[in-house]
Scaffold this motif. Structure first.
Motif, PDB file in Angstrom:
ATOM      1  N   HIS A 157       0.802  -1.223   0.000  1.00 20.81           N
ATOM      2  CA  HIS A 157       0.000   0.000   0.000  1.00 20.81           C
ATOM      3  C   HIS A 157       0.836   1.276   0.000  1.00 20.81           C
ATOM      4  CE1 HIS A 157      -3.867  -1.992   1.762  1.00 20.81           C
ATOM      5  NE2 HIS A 157      -3.430  -2.582   0.672  1.00 20.81           N
ATOM      6  N   ASN A 158       2.147   1.145   0.010  1.00 24.00           N
ATOM      7  CA  ASN A 158       2.985   2.364  -0.003  1.00 24.00           C
ATOM      8  C   ASN A 158       2.636   3.185  -1.244  1.00 24.00           C
ATOM      9  OD1 ASN A 158       4.931   4.333  -0.141  1.00 24.00           O
ATOM     10  ND2 ASN A 158       6.679   2.949   0.108  1.00 24.00           N
ATOM     11  N   PRO A 159       2.090   4.385  -1.030  1.00 22.80           N
ATOM     12  CA  PRO A 159       1.644   5.164  -2.192  1.00 22.80           C
ATOM     13  C   PRO A 159       2.782   5.514  -3.153  1.00 22.80           C
ATOM     14  CG  PRO A 159       1.301   6.386  -0.121  1.00 22.80           C
ATOM     15  CD  PRO A 159       1.798   5.030   0.255  1.00 22.80           C
ATOM     16  N   HIS A 160       4.028   5.442  -2.667  1.00 19.84           N
ATOM     17  CA  HIS A 160       5.164   5.733  -3.550  1.00 19.84           C
ATOM     18  C   HIS A 160       5.480   4.565  -4.491  1.00 19.84           C
ATOM     19  CE1 HIS A 160       5.769   8.876  -0.528  1.00 19.84           C
ATOM     20  NE2 HIS A 160       6.461   9.509  -1.447  1.00 19.84           N
ATOM     21  N   LYS A 161       4.896   3.402  -4.229  1.00 18.12           N
ATOM     22  CA  LYS A 161       5.148   2.212  -5.066  1.00 18.12           C
ATOM     23  C   LYS A 161       6.645   2.040  -5.349  1.00 18.12           C
ATOM     24  CE  LYS A 161       0.719   1.267  -5.725  1.00 18.12           C
ATOM     25  NZ  LYS A 161       0.338   0.387  -4.633  1.00 18.12           N
ATOM     26  N   SER A 162       7.433   2.254  -4.309  1.00 14.45           N
ATOM     27  CA  SER A 162       8.887   2.245  -4.480  1.00 14.45           C
ATOM     28  C   SER A 162       9.488   0.868  -4.262  1.00 14.45           C
ATOM     29  CB  SER A 162       9.511   3.221  -3.470  1.00 14.45           C
ATOM     30  OG  SER A 162       9.127   2.850  -2.145  1.00 14.45           O
ATOM     31  N   GLY A 163       8.685  -0.057  -3.764  1.00 17.39           N
ATOM     32  CA  GLY A 163       9.243  -1.349  -3.382  1.00 17.39           C
ATOM     33  C   GLY A 163       9.873  -1.308  -2.002  1.00 17.39           C
ATOM     34  N   TYR A 164       9.824  -0.137  -1.353  1.00 21.89           N
ATOM     35  CA  TYR A 164      10.283  -0.005   0.026  1.00 21.89           C
ATOM     36  C   TYR A 164       9.062   0.174   0.938  1.00 21.89           C
ATOM     37  CZ  TYR A 164      14.960   0.489  -1.938  1.00 21.89           C
ATOM     38  OH  TYR A 164      16.131   0.259  -2.602  1.00 21.89           O
ATOM     39  N   MET A 165       9.279   0.021   2.232  1.00 20.07           N
ATOM     40  CA  MET A 165       8.152   0.034   3.171  1.00 20.07           C
ATOM     41  C   MET A 165       7.469   1.393   3.251  1.00 20.07           C
ATOM     42  SD  MET A 165       7.715  -3.000   4.487  1.00 20.07           S
ATOM     43  CE  MET A 165       6.823  -2.798   6.029  1.00 20.07           C
ATOM     44  N   SER A 171      14.731   2.885   3.865  1.00 17.80           N
ATOM     45  CA  SER A 171      14.777   3.434   5.221  1.00 17.80           C
ATOM     46  C   SER A 171      15.184   2.322   6.179  1.00 17.80           C
ATOM     47  CB  SER A 171      13.421   4.025   5.625  1.00 17.80           C
ATOM     48  OG  SER A 171      12.494   2.986   5.862  1.00 17.80           O
ATOM     49  N   TYR A 172      15.414   2.724   7.429  1.00 23.16           N
ATOM     50  CA  TYR A 172      15.904   1.725   8.382  1.00 23.16           C
ATOM     51  C   TYR A 172      14.934   0.578   8.596  1.00 23.16           C
ATOM     52  CZ  TYR A 172      13.359   4.563  11.942  1.00 23.16           C
ATOM     53  OH  TYR A 172      12.426   5.252  12.666  1.00 23.16           O
ATOM     54  N   VAL A 173      13.637   0.816   8.369  1.00 21.17           N
ATOM     55  CA  VAL A 173      12.697  -0.298   8.587  1.00 21.17           C
ATOM     56  C   VAL A 173      12.823  -1.338   7.475  1.00 21.17           C
ATOM     57  CG1 VAL A 173      10.565   0.572   7.478  1.00 21.17           C
ATOM     58  CG2 VAL A 173      10.420  -0.831   9.544  1.00 21.17           C
ATOM     59  N   ASP A 174      13.278  -0.937   6.290  1.00 21.37           N
ATOM     60  CA  ASP A 174      13.559  -1.932   5.244  1.00 21.37           C
ATOM     61  C   ASP A 174      14.700  -2.849   5.682  1.00 21.37           C
ATOM     62  OD1 ASP A 174      11.709  -0.942   3.186  1.00 21.37           O
ATOM     63  OD2 ASP A 174      13.016   0.814   3.128  1.00 21.37           O
ATOM     64  N   LEU A 175      15.700  -2.261   6.306  1.00 19.65           N
ATOM     65  CA  LEU A 175      16.827  -3.056   6.806  1.00 19.65           C
ATOM     66  C   LEU A 175      16.338  -4.060   7.855  1.00 19.65           C
ATOM     67  CD1 LEU A 175      19.341  -0.091   7.277  1.00 19.65           C
ATOM     68  CD2 LEU A 175      19.253  -1.684   5.351  1.00 19.65           C
ATOM     69  N   SER A 176      15.404  -3.601   8.700  1.00 19.59           N
ATOM     70  CA  SER A 176      14.854  -4.497   9.725  1.00 19.59           C
ATOM     71  C   SER A 176      14.013  -5.610   9.095  1.00 19.59           C
ATOM     72  CB  SER A 176      14.022  -3.702  10.731  1.00 19.59           C
ATOM     73  OG  SER A 176      14.856  -2.813  11.463  1.00 19.59           O
ATOM     74  N   MET A 177      13.320  -5.313   8.005  1.00 17.32           N
ATOM     75  CA  MET A 177      12.554  -6.361   7.302  1.00 17.32           C
ATOM     76  C   MET A 177      13.507  -7.433   6.774  1.00 17.32           C
ATOM     77  SD  MET A 177       9.347  -5.909   7.427  1.00 17.32           S
ATOM     78  CE  MET A 177       9.143  -4.817   8.824  1.00 17.32           C
ATOM     79  N   PHE A 178      14.629  -6.980   6.191  1.00 11.21           N
ATOM     80  CA  PHE A 178      15.650  -7.930   5.744  1.00 11.21           C
ATOM     81  C   PHE A 178      16.060  -8.841   6.896  1.00 11.21           C
ATOM     82  CE2 PHE A 178      20.172  -8.775   6.203  1.00 11.21           C
ATOM     83  CZ  PHE A 178      20.380  -9.657   5.158  1.00 11.21           C
ATOM     84  N   GLN A 179      16.352  -8.234   8.045  1.00  9.52           N
ATOM     85  CA  GLN A 179      16.859  -8.991   9.186  1.00  9.52           C
ATOM     86  C   GLN A 179      15.800  -9.957   9.740  1.00  9.52           C
ATOM     87  OE1 GLN A 179      19.750  -9.434  10.233  1.00  9.52           O
ATOM     88  NE2 GLN A 179      19.632 -10.093  12.359  1.00  9.52           N
TER      89      GLN A 179
END
Lengths: 241, 241
Positions: A157-165, A171-179
Motif C-alpha cells: 500500500h505504499n503510495p510511492h510504489k517504491s518497493g520499500y516500506m 529506510s531503516y525499517v527496510d533493513l529491519s525487514m531484511f533482518q
C-alpha cells in the motif's frame, strides 16, 4: 564524528538492527565490545550500564554514544540515526510512520525471543523446552502470518510504489525487514519454507536490501556475526517441526 | 483540532498511557470506541484496522487520528503528543531521552501482559495457568525489581532534581510511571506491599502525578475505566502468592 555502538560481542541480537543501519549509511562507528584495548571490550560496556552518575542511563544494550549523547533502545537509536543519515523520510509525519513500523518490529522481536524463553530469560532454554514448544507452535501458526501479513500489506500500500516500506527510498525499517526474514529463515527453515511464498513482496524486499552495495559488503565481511543459539533467532529443530 | 483516540472500550490496557497524556494535557479528544452513534463505536475502529486502502495502517490499537494523520504504537503516539502539549522536553536530546524511557515502559508492559499469557494470546488464561504461575514468579522475583530499580535510579539521577523522571517538569513518562505503579498494585497487591517500600522515589512520583489537577479530575471521572481481568494488569490471586 565516530559513533560508539555498545552491544554484546558474540551475537547479532537487537544490536544487529543498529549495525545494519550504521553499515547501510556507511557511518563511521566502532563496535566497542568487539574491540580490545583501552576503553574497549565488554567491561567498557558494563561500566556504562552500571554507572552511578550517568544521567541518561540505558536499561540494556544496545546503546549508542554520539559525542556526549547516549541513546538507548533499538528503535530510538534508529529514530536518531535515520534522520541524520537519510534512512528515514525528512517530514515529521513520514518519520513517525517509519518509527511506528519499527516499533511493530520491536514487538515482533520480543515475541520471537519468547519462542525459546517463554517462562524466564533467567532460565536456560533446556529448563523451559516444553513451554517453548507450545509457544513456538502458536507463534508459527498465528503470529508470524499476522506480522508478515501486516508488513506485506504496508509494503503493497505504499503510495510511492517504491518497493520499500515507506516513502520513495530505503529506510531503516527496510533493513529491519531484511533482518526479520533472514532470522526467521535461520530459526525456522521448515516453517518459513511454507510461509514465505505467501509473502512474496517482503521476500523481494529482503533480496533487494541484501544487494544494496554497503549492506552486501557488510554481509560478506567478518563484521557480520553468524547467527547462533545465543541470540534472538535460534535454530532449535524441535521448535520447527 | 479534536483528536480521535481508537482503543478497546472496556479496558485501560495500552490505551491508558495515551488517555493519561491526553487528560494531563487537557486536550480535546473523543474516545471513539466508547461512544455510540454515527462513525463511533468499536465497528468504526475495526473498519480502520481492516482498511484495504489506508497507507498508514496501524497494526493494533491504540491509534490516534490527528486531522489526516493516523499514528499508531503507544510510545509513538506519546512522542507525537509530548512535543505538542508540553509533556516532553523541547530539545531533541531531551525528547529522545524521554522516548527511550517510554520504550523501556513498553518492554515492561509486554512482560506484565505475559505473566498471564506466557504461551499464547490466542488462548485463555485458564489454558496456561501453570505456565503463568511460573512466569509470574520469575517476574516478581527478578523483573519487577530490575525495572523499578532502573526507573528509580533514573529518577534519583535526574540532574534537574525536579522529582520528575526527566527535565524539570511533568512529562508523559511520569504519567506512565503512575500507571505502572497503580497497575502493579492492582495486579499484585501482596508482592507490591513487599517491593514498593524499596522504591520510595517512584511511589512519591506516583502520588504527585495522582494529585496533578487534570489527572486527579480524570481519575475521579467515569472516563477512567476501572482495572479488570481483560486488560494488561489482571488480578489473579494465585499469581500473587
Amino acid at each position: 564524528m565516530r559513533y560508539e555502538l555498545y552491544y554484546w560481542p558474540g551475537i547479532q541480537g537487537r544490536g544487529e538492527f543498529v549495525r545494519l543501519a550504521l553499515e547501510a549509511a556507511e557511518a563511521d562507528y566502532v563496535d566497542v565490545a568487539r574491540r580490545s584495548g583501552r576503553g574497549m571490550g565488554t567491561p567498557a560496556m558494563m561500566r556504562m550500564l552500571e554507572s552511578a552518575t550517568e544521567a541518561c542511563l540505558p536499561f540494556a544494550p544496545p546503546f549508542l554514544k554520539a559525542g556526549d549523547q547516549i541513546i538507548g533502545q533499538t528503535a530510538n537509536i534508529l529514530l536518531f540515526l535515520g534522520g541524520r543519515h537519510g534512512l528515514a523520510p525528512q517530514d515529521e509525519a513520514g518519520r513517525l510512520w517509519v518509527h511506528q513500523l519499527q516499533l511493530t518490529v520491536t514487538d515482533f522481536v520480543a515475541e520471537i525471543h519468547d519462542t525459546h524463553h517463554p517462562i524466564a530469560a533467567s532460565l536456560y532454554y533446556e529448563d523451559q523446552k516444553a513451554e517453548a514448544a507450545m509457544r513456538a507452535e502458536d507463534f508459527l501458526k498465528h503470529r508470524v502470518p499476522k506480522f508478515l501479513g501486516y508488513f506485506g500489506k504496508v509494503l503493497a500500500h505504499n503510495p510511492h510504489k517504491s518497493g520499500y516500506m515507506a516513502g520513495g527510498e530505503l529506510s531503516y525499517v527496510d533493513l529491519s525487514m531484511f533482518q526479520l526474514i533472514e532470522g526467521l529463515r535461520y530459526a525456522f527453515p521448515n516453517a518459513m519454507a511454507r510461509i514465505a511464498p505467501k509473502h512474496r513482496g517482503l521476500i523481494d524486499l529482503h533480496d533487494r536490501v541484501a544487494q544494496h552495495p554497503p549492506v552486501a559488503r557488510y554481509l560478506a565481511s567478518d563484521r557480520r556475526i553468524p547467527f547462533n543459539e545465543e541470540g534472538i533467532f535460534r535454530h532449535y529443530p524441535e521448535l520447527d517441526a
